[in-house]
Design an enzyme around this catalytic site. Structure first.
Site, PDB file in Angstrom:
ATOM      1  CG  HIS A 172      10.976  -6.234  -2.666  1.00  0.00           C
ATOM      2  ND1 HIS A 172       9.722  -5.700  -2.865  1.00  0.00           N
ATOM      3  CD2 HIS A 172      11.851  -5.242  -2.967  1.00  0.00           C
ATOM      4  CE1 HIS A 172       9.838  -4.452  -3.280  1.00  0.00           C
ATOM      5  NE2 HIS A 172      11.126  -4.143  -3.352  1.00  0.00           N
ATOM      6  CG  HIS A 212      -0.087   2.443   0.319  1.00  0.00           C
ATOM      7  ND1 HIS A 212       0.728   2.183   1.406  1.00  0.00           N
ATOM      8  CD2 HIS A 212       0.471   1.788  -0.725  1.00  0.00           C
ATOM      9  CE1 HIS A 212       1.736   1.413   1.027  1.00  0.00           C
ATOM     10  NE2 HIS A 212       1.609   1.146  -0.262  1.00  0.00           N
ATOM     11  CG  ASP A 232       3.095  -6.228  -4.430  1.00  0.00           C
ATOM     12  OD1 ASP A 232       2.876  -6.143  -3.205  1.00  0.00           O
ATOM     13  OD2 ASP A 232       4.065  -5.668  -4.981  1.00  0.00           O
ATOM     14  N   GLY A 276       2.777   1.225  -4.314  1.00  0.00           N
ATOM     15  CA  GLY A 276       1.889   0.067  -4.287  1.00  0.00           C
ATOM     16  C   GLY A 276       0.516   0.384  -4.822  1.00  0.00           C
ATOM     17  CG  ASP A 317       7.180  -7.749  -0.673  1.00  0.00           C
ATOM     18  OD1 ASP A 317       7.927  -7.716  -1.657  1.00  0.00           O
ATOM     19  OD2 ASP A 317       6.076  -7.184  -0.642  1.00  0.00           O
ATOM     20  CG  HIS A 325       7.077  -7.828  -6.884  1.00  0.00           C
ATOM     21  ND1 HIS A 325       8.444  -7.675  -6.862  1.00  0.00           N
ATOM     22  CD2 HIS A 325       6.658  -7.540  -5.635  1.00  0.00           C
ATOM     23  CE1 HIS A 325       8.816  -7.303  -5.646  1.00  0.00           C
ATOM     24  NE2 HIS A 325       7.756  -7.222  -4.883  1.00  0.00           N
TER      25      HIS A 325
HETATM   26  O1  DOR Z   1       4.868  -1.290  -4.272  1.00  0.00           O
HETATM   27  C1  DOR Z   1       5.019  -2.041  -3.324  1.00  0.00           C
HETATM   28  N1  DOR Z   1       4.286  -1.927  -2.209  1.00  0.00           N
HETATM   29  N2  DOR Z   1       5.955  -2.975  -3.399  1.00  0.00           N
HETATM   30  C2  DOR Z   1       6.285  -3.726  -2.331  1.00  0.00           C
HETATM   31  O2  DOR Z   1       7.131  -4.556  -2.440  1.00  0.00           O
HETATM   32  C3  DOR Z   1       5.656  -3.480  -1.026  1.00  0.00           C
HETATM   33  C4  DOR Z   1       4.333  -2.912  -1.188  1.00  0.00           C
HETATM   34  C5  DOR Z   1       3.745  -2.379   0.074  1.00  0.00           C
HETATM   35  O3  DOR Z   1       3.846  -3.023   1.117  1.00  0.00           O
HETATM   36  O4  DOR Z   1       3.133  -1.305   0.028  1.00  0.00           O
HETATM   37 ZN    ZN Z   2       7.718  -6.503  -3.025  1.00  0.00          ZN
END
Ligand code: DOR
Ligand code: ZN
Length: 429
Positions: free
Chosen positions: A174, A312, A308, A327, A147, A229
Site C-alpha cells: 500500500h 464501512h 479494494d 474506502g 494494506d 491500487h
Molecule cells: O481506502 C482504503 N480503505 N484504502 C486502504 O488501503 C484500506 C481500505 C480499508 O481497509 O478501509
Molecule cells: Zn490499500
C-alpha cells in the site's frame, strides 16, 4: 452436486459450445441427467478472482462479514477473493489464517477465501509477522500486505522481501508515505483545488516515492513486489520502466480509480461539503491520471484489477470528513466498471478481462484451482455475462452490509447473470 450443462456459451476467444460440469470439474461429455442453463446470448469467462478485498472479519462484523462479503463477490462474478489482513486480530500467523479458512467453511462462504498475511506484526511496521510459518501452514499464504498502511521502514521491507523470496511469495504494498501524506490527507486533486476546497492534500509523491523505493528494493533482492491500487501517472511510469528492466514488479488498478476522478470530491465539497463516499486511499485523482490508468491497463503496465472493496459502517463514514474512514465498496460493480471504461470503448477485449480479473490474480497468489481457462479437466469456476444489459446502481440492493457505494445512481453495465464456483451456482439473476 447436480451436474450442469451450459448450453452454447461464447468463450473469451469468441468460440462457442456447451460446457459440461460434473462434480465441480469441467468434463468433456455431459452427465446422463443434468440441469441445463441456456447461455446462447451469454459470454462465459473463468470465475473472477479479486486480489484485494476487505472482508472485515474478525473484528468489524458491523461493516462486513465473510458471509456477506463473499455473497457480494458472487454477485459480482467472483469465485475467489484474497482477504486483506487489516482485521482484528491481523493475519499475523497460521492461527489467524487457518481461522479464516475454517470460518469461511463454517458460514458456507459463497466464494473461495484466500488469506493475505500481514507483513509486520499487527501491521504496526515494527517487526515482521510470521511470514515463513504462514507460507508453510495449510493456508499456504503467498501474498503479504500491511494494506491500509505502508511499510515505512525500508530495512524491514527489505527483510520481508528476502524472506518471501525464499518461497516465491510476494509483498503487496500500500504505497502511501505516511509522512508525506499525513494522517488526515484525503484530497487527491491538484494542490490548488484541494487548497480552494480546504481539504487536506494527499500529494502525488506520497505514492510514487514509495513505488520508486519498493522497485529498487525488489531489484536489489530479486524478490517480487506488487503495487496495490496505483493512482498516479508517475507511479505508472516507474512501474513501466522497471518492467522493461526485468524487475519483478506487478501492479493493480481499482475500478474506482478507472472511472471516478477527484472532481467528484471537489464538486461535492462546493455543493454540500465533502462527501465521505469519495474519501479513499489512495485518493481519486485528476482526469489525466484516470486516463493514464486506462492506458496502462491496455498496455499491460497494470497486471490486474483489484477491487479494494472497503466496506464501512454508516457511523464510520458519517464522521466529519477528515475523521471518516477511507474506502468504497466495489465487488458487485467491478466488472461493470471495467466494461464501461475499457471493454466498451474498445481498449481491451474479453481475453484481457479474463487475464486481468481472473488469471493474473490467481497466479499472483499461486492458486492453481482458480483463473484457469474453461476447458475439460479444469475446475468449474465460471461467470456468465450478458454484455448488453445496463442498470442504474442502487446501493440499497447490495449483498454487502455496507452502503459506501460510489456508483450509486449511475447507469452502468449490469453483466453478471450467473456465477458458478466449483460446480455450484453461487449467484443467479
Ligand atoms: O481506502 C482504503 N480503505 N484504502 C486502504 O488501503 C484500506 C481500505 C480499508 O481497509 O478501509
Ligand atoms: Zn490499500
Amino acid at each position: 452436486m447436480k451436474p450442469l450443462i451450459i448450453r452454447q456459451a461464447t468463450l473469451a476467444d469468441g468460440t462457442s459450445g456447451d460446457l459440461y460440469l460434473i462434480d465441480g470439474i469441467l468434463a468433456d461429455a455431459p452427465a446422463a441427467t443434468a440441469e441445463i442453463i441456456d447461455a446462447a446470448e451469454l459470454l462465459a469467462l473463468p470465475g473472477l478472482v479479486d486480489p484485494h478485498a476487505h472482508l472485515r472479519e474478525p473484528g468489524n462484523e458491523a461493516a462486513e462479514t465473510i458471509a456477506t462479503g463473499t455473497l457480494a463477490a458472487a454477485r459480482g462474478g467472483y469465485t475467489c477473493v484474497l482477504a486483506m489482513p487489516n482485521t482484528t486480530p491481523a493475519t499475523n500467523g497460521p492461527d489467524e489464517a487457518l481461522w479464516l479458512l475454517d470460518r469461511a467453511a463454517a458460514v458456507s462462504a459463497q466464494a473461495q477465501v484466500v488469506p493475505i498475511g500481514a507483513i509486520t506484526h499487527d501491521r504496526a511496521g515494527k517487526r515482521l509477522a510470521e511470514l515463513s510459518a504462514l507460507a508453510e501452514s495449510a493456508a499456504k499464504v503467498r501474498v503479504f500486505s500491511d494494506d491500509g498502511a505502508c511499510v515505512m521502514d525500508a530495512a524491514l521491507l527489505r527483510a520481508a522481501l528476502e524472506t518471501v523470496a525464499s518461497f516465491d511469495g510476494v509483498i503487496a504494498e500500500h504505497a502511501q508515505d505516511a509522512g508525506l501524506a499525513g494522517a488526515m490527507a484525503c484530497c487527491g486533486a491538484d494542490l490548488e483545488a484541494c487548497a480552494a476546497s480546504h481539504l487536506p492534500v494527499w500529494p502525488r509523491d506520497a505514492e510514487w516515492r514509495i513505488v520508486e523505493r519498493d522497485i529498487a528494493l525488489a531489484e536489489a533482492t530479486g524478490a517480487r513486489v506488487h503495487i496495490c491500487h496505483v493512482s498516479t501517472l508517475e507511479s505508472l511510469d516507474l512501474i513501466r520502466r522497471a518492467k522493461e528492466h526485468g524487475v519483478r514488479v506487478s501492479a493493480e488498478a481499482t475500478p474506482h480509480h478507472l472511472l471516478l476522478g477527484s472532481d467528484l470530491l471537489i464538486q461535492s465539497t462546493a455543493r454540500n461539503g465533502p462527501d465521505t463516499t469519495y474519501k479513499v486511499n489512495p485518493p481519486l485523482r485528476p482526469t489525466a491520471d484516470v486516463m493514464a490508468l486506462r492506458e496502462a491497463v491496455a498496455d499491460g503496465t497494470i497486471d490486474m484489477i483489484g477491487t479494494d472493496h472497503a466496506p464501512h459502517t454508516s457511523v464510520d463514514k458519517g464522521k466529519p470528513f477528515p475523521a471518516a474512514s477511507p474506502g468504497m465498496i466495489g465487488l458487485e460493480q467491478a466488472l461493470s466498471v471495467v466494461m464501461e471504461t475499457l471493454v466498451n470503448p474498445g481498449m481491451i477485449g474479453w481475453p484481457d478481462v479474463a487475464r486481468l480479473m481472473s488469471h493474473a490474480p490467481a497466479t499472483l497468489a499461486g492458486l492453481d484451482n482458480q483463473g484457469q481457462p474453461l476447458i475439460p479437466g479444469n475446475p468449474a469456476n465460471i461467470v456468465l455475462i450478458d454484455p448488453n444489459r445496463r442498470a442504474v446502481v442502487d446501493r440499497e440492493r447490495s449483498a454487502s452490509k455496507a452502503r459506501n457505494n460510489p456508483y450509486h445512481g449511475m447507469n452502468l453495465p449490469d453483466p453478471v447473470v450467473c456465477t458458478i464456483w466449483a460446480g455450484q451456482v453461487t449467484y443467479r439473476r
